[in-house]
Design an enzyme around this catalytic site. Structure first.
Site, mmCIF file in Angstrom:
data_model
loop_
_atom_site.group_PDB
_atom_site.id
_atom_site.type_symbol
_atom_site.label_atom_id
_atom_site.label_comp_id
_atom_site.label_asym_id
_atom_site.label_seq_id
_atom_site.Cartn_x
_atom_site.Cartn_y
_atom_site.Cartn_z
ATOM 1 N N ARG A 76 0.841 -1.201 0.000
ATOM 2 C CA ARG A 76 0.000 0.000 0.000
ATOM 3 C C ARG A 76 0.872 1.246 0.000
ATOM 4 O O ARG A 76 0.654 2.174 -0.764
ATOM 5 C CB ARG A 76 -0.922 -0.021 1.215
ATOM 6 C CG ARG A 76 -1.748 1.237 1.387
ATOM 7 C CD ARG A 76 -1.149 2.079 2.501
ATOM 8 N NE ARG A 76 -1.876 3.330 2.645
ATOM 9 C CZ ARG A 76 -1.283 4.476 2.884
ATOM 10 N NH1 ARG A 76 0.020 4.570 2.981
ATOM 11 N NH2 ARG A 76 -1.990 5.580 3.023
ATOM 12 N N HIS A 81 2.881 6.049 -2.681
ATOM 13 C CA HIS A 81 3.978 7.014 -2.771
ATOM 14 C C HIS A 81 4.821 6.903 -4.031
ATOM 15 O O HIS A 81 5.625 7.786 -4.294
ATOM 16 C CB HIS A 81 4.866 6.901 -1.527
ATOM 17 C CG HIS A 81 4.113 7.188 -0.269
ATOM 18 N ND1 HIS A 81 3.592 8.430 0.024
ATOM 19 C CD2 HIS A 81 3.754 6.391 0.757
ATOM 20 C CE1 HIS A 81 2.958 8.384 1.180
ATOM 21 N NE2 HIS A 81 3.048 7.154 1.652
#
Length: 121
Positions: A76, A81
């Protein structure tokens, strides 16, 4: 907003795993990689799963050490990011081969928790 209990997060995880399984059903990698909507949907599901996994208490994570909680949460983080560097082969392999197996483990957790709830009545 009221605090959610652990079962709500577990059911979220199962729902998004079901979505991934259904989105990629009868699909080969080539079709996946060329279908932007499915790619984005699977990535989003993995993000939500990873976020929900972070809400699983430590005692439950320790009780089921064979479930890759840390890896799901880490995926995740990478997806959130590194939006310009998503490794879609890894996303595909996770979606197609790992999620169906991991889903079974989360179903066991829910069964265990619900069994405890019934026994405490």
């Amino acid at each position: 907003m009221p605090k959610r209990d652990i079962k709500a997060f577990l059911y979220d995880i199962l729902e998004y795993m079901d979505d991934i399984i259904n989105f990629t059903k009868n699909m080969e990698y080539e079709e996946f990689i060329n279908n932007k909507a499915i790619k984005y949907a699977v990535v989003r599901c993995l993000e939500v799963i990873g976020e929900a996994v972070k809400k699983i208490p430590k005692d439950i994570r320790e009780k089921y050490p064979h479930i890759p909680f840390k890896e799901l949460a880490g995926m995740r983080d990478k997806l959130i990011h590194q939006y310009f560097g998503v490794d879609y082969l890894t996303v595909w392999e996770t979606a197609k081969y790992e999620i169906p197996e991991i889903k079974k483990e989360f179903e066991k957790i829910i069964k265990d928790i619900e069994g405890k709830d019934e026994n405490s009545l």
